[in-house]
Design a protein around this motif. Structure first.
Motif, mmCIF file in Angstrom:
data_model
loop_
_atom_site.group_PDB
_atom_site.id
_atom_site.type_symbol
_atom_site.label_atom_id
_atom_site.label_comp_id
_atom_site.label_asym_id
_atom_site.label_seq_id
_atom_site.Cartn_x
_atom_site.Cartn_y
_atom_site.Cartn_z
ATOM 1 N N LEU A 106 -16.348 -6.030 -2.928
ATOM 2 C CA LEU A 106 -16.018 -6.701 -1.670
ATOM 3 C C LEU A 106 -16.539 -8.137 -1.631
ATOM 4 N N LYS A 107 -17.701 -8.376 -2.241
ATOM 5 C CA LYS A 107 -18.285 -9.716 -2.157
ATOM 6 C C LYS A 107 -17.500 -10.738 -2.967
ATOM 7 N N THR A 108 -16.649 -10.300 -3.884
ATOM 8 C CA THR A 108 -15.838 -11.236 -4.662
ATOM 9 C C THR A 108 -14.556 -11.631 -3.933
ATOM 10 N N HIS A 211 -7.607 -4.797 -7.061
ATOM 11 C CA HIS A 211 -6.990 -3.577 -6.548
ATOM 12 C C HIS A 211 -7.434 -3.316 -5.110
ATOM 13 N N LEU A 212 -8.703 -3.570 -4.853
ATOM 14 C CA LEU A 212 -9.205 -3.386 -3.485
ATOM 15 C C LEU A 212 -8.538 -4.393 -2.541
ATOM 16 N N ARG A 213 -8.300 -5.585 -3.041
ATOM 17 C CA ARG A 213 -7.605 -6.594 -2.239
ATOM 18 C C ARG A 213 -6.187 -6.131 -1.908
ATOM 19 N N TYR A 214 -5.457 -5.633 -2.931
ATOM 20 C CA TYR A 214 -4.103 -5.140 -2.691
ATOM 21 C C TYR A 214 -4.105 -4.055 -1.615
ATOM 22 N N ASN A 221 -0.870 -3.873 6.888
ATOM 23 C CA ASN A 221 0.560 -4.096 7.141
ATOM 24 C C ASN A 221 0.931 -5.541 6.853
ATOM 25 N N ASN A 222 0.309 -6.056 5.763
ATOM 26 C CA ASN A 222 0.577 -7.407 5.253
ATOM 27 C C ASN A 222 0.151 -8.528 6.195
ATOM 28 N N THR A 223 -0.773 -8.241 7.110
ATOM 29 C CA THR A 223 -1.290 -9.324 7.944
ATOM 30 C C THR A 223 -2.406 -10.077 7.222
ATOM 31 N N LEU A 224 -2.981 -9.470 6.180
ATOM 32 C CA LEU A 224 -3.959 -10.143 5.343
ATOM 33 C C LEU A 224 -3.263 -10.675 4.098
ATOM 34 N N GLY A 225 -3.931 -11.580 3.416
ATOM 35 C CA GLY A 225 -3.429 -12.028 2.122
ATOM 36 C C GLY A 225 -2.498 -13.219 2.215
ATOM 37 N N ASP A 229 -0.087 -12.713 -2.838
ATOM 38 C CA ASP A 229 -0.406 -11.282 -2.761
ATOM 39 C C ASP A 229 0.860 -10.458 -2.559
ATOM 40 N N GLN A 230 1.759 -10.950 -1.721
ATOM 41 C CA GLN A 230 2.993 -10.214 -1.460
ATOM 42 C C GLN A 230 3.843 -10.113 -2.719
ATOM 43 N N VAL A 231 3.910 -11.223 -3.488
ATOM 44 C CA VAL A 231 4.684 -11.213 -4.730
ATOM 45 C C VAL A 231 4.072 -10.250 -5.731
#
Length: 286
Positions: A106-108, A211-214, A221-225, A229-231
């Motif tokens: 998480l810290k990365t 992977h944790l980010r994905y 619901n794609n509000t982050l990133g 990231d979406q691609v």
């Protein structure tokens, strides 16, 4: 922990079977049918992890937070994804490795706890108290390195019924070993949606940050990133068997094909437009 369990079983069988102990002492192999090393400790039959993606968590389950305040699990859901772990705070080895791995991953990330997601850790030991939970929170917020995010880290204790409700919803099977005074359990963390639905499982003690980010992007619901990231998520898919994201070859090939065609059409359009401009600018012949 498994090594200690196996050692305890070997010792119990050796002490309870003098002939066997004597034979092993003389360097004689035990008969295959009673060789203790080949037997799995019975308690491990009660331990496992059954993935239940899409399962609703019991948000009305009651706990006590690290300050001693009575809370409900649902207090930590509603607006952000949640990274969860089931552990116990006096665990001598495995739980520490899981929480270290989770915090290190998480810290990365550029996402921040308390802003983009929350962390909820629930002790599976009903005998543990808020003071111990507070110590653990302090340790991991410090390890995370962003003290301003402390409000997003929650270390809970609770009664056996409340703990079991959450564990059963997640599919986390564990057992207490009276002989060694420890819990036998698996190693994993989980990502849940803001509505309290289990979205992803990550198995082991090391968790790839990407992977944790994905998972957080998907659970939000794609509000982050970002657009990137979406691609990337178009080319990757989650594999429940491994608890990891892998390249979806066919999907990647299709995306690559579409991109190639789009690039060719763009090139063709630009070329034709340039040719027309050159023709229009050329002096007319009389």
């Amino acid at each position: 922990m498994l090594g200690k369990l196996a050692a305890a079983v070997v010792l119990a069988i050796a002490v309870g079977t003098p002939g066997l102990a004597h034979a092993q002492g003389m360097g004689m192999p035990a008969p295959p049918e009673i060789n203790p090393v080949s037997k799995k400790p019975a308690i491990l039959d009660k331990v496992g992890l059954d993935q239940k993606i899409g399962q609703q968590l019991p948000l009305d389950a009651t706990f006590t937070d690290e300050t001693g305040r009575a809370v409900k699990l649902g207090d930590y859901f509603g607006s952000r994804p949640v990274v969860m772990a089931l552990a116990y705070y006096e665990c001598p080895m495995l739980c520490t490795q899981v929480l270290n791995g989770m915090t290190g991953a998480l810290k990365t990330l550029s996402f921040d706890a308390a802003k983009d997601f929350d962390v909820v850790v629930i002790s599976i030991n009903p005998r543990e108290k808020p003071a111990l939970a507070a110590e653990k929170k302090h340790t991991y917020v410090e390890h995370y390195g962003r003290p301003q995010t402390a409000a997003g880290w929650h270390f809970l204790t609770g009664t056996e019924p409340s703990i079991k409700r959450v564990a059963d919803a997640i599919g986390f099977r564990y057992a207490y070993d009276e002989q060694i005074g420890q819990y036998a359990h698996g190693a994993a963390i989980y990502v849940a949606t803001p509505k309290g639905v289990i979205a992803r499982y990550f198995l082991g003690v090391e968790f790839p940050p990407s992977h944790l980010r994905y998972a957080l992007v998907e659970a939000s619901n794609n509000t982050l990133g970002t657009v990137a990231d979406q691609v990337l998520l178009l080319c990757y898919h989650y594999d429940p068997a491994t608890g990891k994201y892998g390249v979806a070859i066919l999907r990647a090939v299709r995306i690559g094909g579409v991109a190639t065609v789009a690039a060719f059409l763009t090139f063709l359009f630009v070329s034709l437009r340039r040719d027309r401009q050159m023709e229009s600018q050329a002096p007319s012949r009389t």
